[in-house]
Design an enzyme around this catalytic site. Structure first.
Site, PDB file in Angstrom:
ATOM      1  N   PHE A   1     -11.686   8.882   6.823  1.00 26.16           N
ATOM      2  CA  PHE A   1     -11.334   9.753   5.703  1.00 26.16           C
ATOM      3  C   PHE A   1     -12.325   9.566   4.558  1.00 26.16           C
ATOM      4  O   PHE A   1     -12.812  10.533   3.973  1.00 26.16           O
ATOM      5  CB  PHE A   1      -9.919   9.426   5.224  1.00 26.16           C
TER       6      PHE A   1
ATOM      7  N   GLU B   1       0.846  -1.196   0.000  1.00 25.72           N
ATOM      8  CA  GLU B   1       0.000   0.000   0.000  1.00 25.72           C
ATOM      9  C   GLU B   1       0.879   1.242   0.000  1.00 25.72           C
ATOM     10  O   GLU B   1       1.745   1.406   0.860  1.00 25.72           O
ATOM     11  CB  GLU B   1      -0.939   0.049   1.206  1.00 25.72           C
TER      12      GLU B   1
ATOM     13  N   ASP C   1     -11.383  10.418  -3.974  1.00 24.42           N
ATOM     14  CA  ASP C   1     -12.651  11.139  -3.883  1.00 24.42           C
ATOM     15  C   ASP C   1     -12.577  12.475  -4.623  1.00 24.42           C
ATOM     16  O   ASP C   1     -13.441  13.328  -4.438  1.00 24.42           O
ATOM     17  CB  ASP C   1     -13.054  11.356  -2.417  1.00 24.42           C
TER      18      ASP C   1
ATOM     19  N   GLU D   1       5.036   4.854   3.577  1.00 27.88           N
ATOM     20  CA  GLU D   1       4.551   6.142   4.084  1.00 27.88           C
ATOM     21  C   GLU D   1       5.750   7.024   4.420  1.00 27.88           C
ATOM     22  O   GLU D   1       6.791   6.516   4.850  1.00 27.88           O
ATOM     23  CB  GLU D   1       3.681   5.921   5.322  1.00 27.88           C
TER      24      GLU D   1
ATOM     25  N   LYS E   1      -4.991  22.122  -6.093  1.00 29.19           N
ATOM     26  CA  LYS E   1      -4.747  23.418  -6.726  1.00 29.19           C
ATOM     27  C   LYS E   1      -4.062  23.197  -8.072  1.00 29.19           C
ATOM     28  O   LYS E   1      -3.145  22.378  -8.189  1.00 29.19           O
ATOM     29  CB  LYS E   1      -3.886  24.303  -5.830  1.00 29.19           C
TER      30      LYS E   1
ATOM     31  N   ASP F   1      -2.746  12.068  -2.032  1.00 25.45           N
ATOM     32  CA  ASP F   1      -2.893  13.529  -1.976  1.00 25.45           C
ATOM     33  C   ASP F   1      -3.336  14.032  -3.354  1.00 25.45           C
ATOM     34  O   ASP F   1      -2.649  13.805  -4.350  1.00 25.45           O
ATOM     35  CB  ASP F   1      -1.559  14.165  -1.593  1.00 25.45           C
TER      36      ASP F   1
ATOM     37  N   THR G   1     -12.829   3.880   6.060  1.00 20.33           N
ATOM     38  CA  THR G   1     -12.141   4.721   7.039  1.00 20.33           C
ATOM     39  C   THR G   1     -12.894   6.027   7.267  1.00 20.33           C
ATOM     40  O   THR G   1     -13.779   6.404   6.489  1.00 20.33           O
ATOM     41  CB  THR G   1     -10.719   5.053   6.565  1.00 20.33           C
TER      42      THR G   1
END
Length: 221
Positions: A199, A50, A161, A75, A129, A125, A197
């Site tokens: 999120f 992941e 999303d 991560e 913008k 992420d 989750t």
């Protein structure tokens, strides 16, 4: 990090964290640093990776639910990795390992070619913008690195999303010769292996559609 996270890092990182030789940056991976998964996990088993595991909710749940599969969380935020280790230890997930490093460099330098069974990219992420969209993870270059790491027939699973990022992901993977869509229609069904989750709930609550995509790595020539 909190005091508990600092303690988790000190006590649990020897068990869970793969130490990556660095190039220049603190989260870089030095070329020629490939690990042997069988040595790292102590066995030969399917490997699920992941990217951007955050606090580890999805991958800890998956690792605890699938003891016959090995898992790797990538991560760059140390606090998230510490939280992941705390939850993994509590869940008894001994088949999980973590690496604090930039994902593209892990795919290129740390993981051997054709070593990954599934690669997950859940809610990366969006850099929403316009001036920042070039920083997004899923690009043509990423598709090539993902194809390198995946076994023939391996799965690349994505979710976001942000509608325009979902469209970008789909465009990138449609153009990637090494992948074929593993779904019909515009979007893949929600991946059952992705735990719901906070999120994801937040995104749905504010009216953003959750888009899933799934692609199969074509057989190498």
């Amino acid at each position: 990090m909190s005091e508990a996270q600092e303690r988790a890092w000190a006590e649990l990182s020897p068990r869970y964290v793969i130490e990556s030789p660095r190039a220049i940056a603190s989260t870089s991976v030095r070329p020629g640093s490939a690990v042997d998964p069988a040595s790292v996990w102590g066995r030969t088993a399917p490997l699920v990776v992941e990217i951007g595991s955050g606090q580890g909710h999805a991958i800890v749940h998956a690792a605890a639910s699938r003891p016959d599969t090995d898992f790797l969380a990538i991560e760059v935020f140390k606090a998230g990795l510490a939280r992941t280790m705390l939850d993994a230890d509590k869940a008894g997930a001994r088949n999980l390992r973590l690496v604090e490093a930039n994902a593209p460099e892990v795919l290129e330098h740390l993981l051997p070619e054709a070593s990954v069974t599934e690669l997950w990219v859940f809610f990366p992420d969006p850099w929403h913008k316009k001036k920042h969209t070039k920083r997004r993870l899923v690009t043509d270059g990423f598709a090539r690195l993902a194809a390198r790491a995946l076994v023939d027939g391996g799965m690349l699973r994505l979710a976001t999303d942000w509608e325009d990022y979902a469209l970008q992901m789909r465009e990138v993977l449609r153009a990637a010769d090494d992948f074929e869509a593993a779904f019909e229609g515009d979007w893949a069904p929600r991946f059952d292996g992705r735990v719901l989750t906070a999120f994801e709930r937040k995104g749905a609550r504010v009216g953003r559609e959750i888009r899933d995509l799934a692609y199969r790595r074509r057989r190498r020539p």
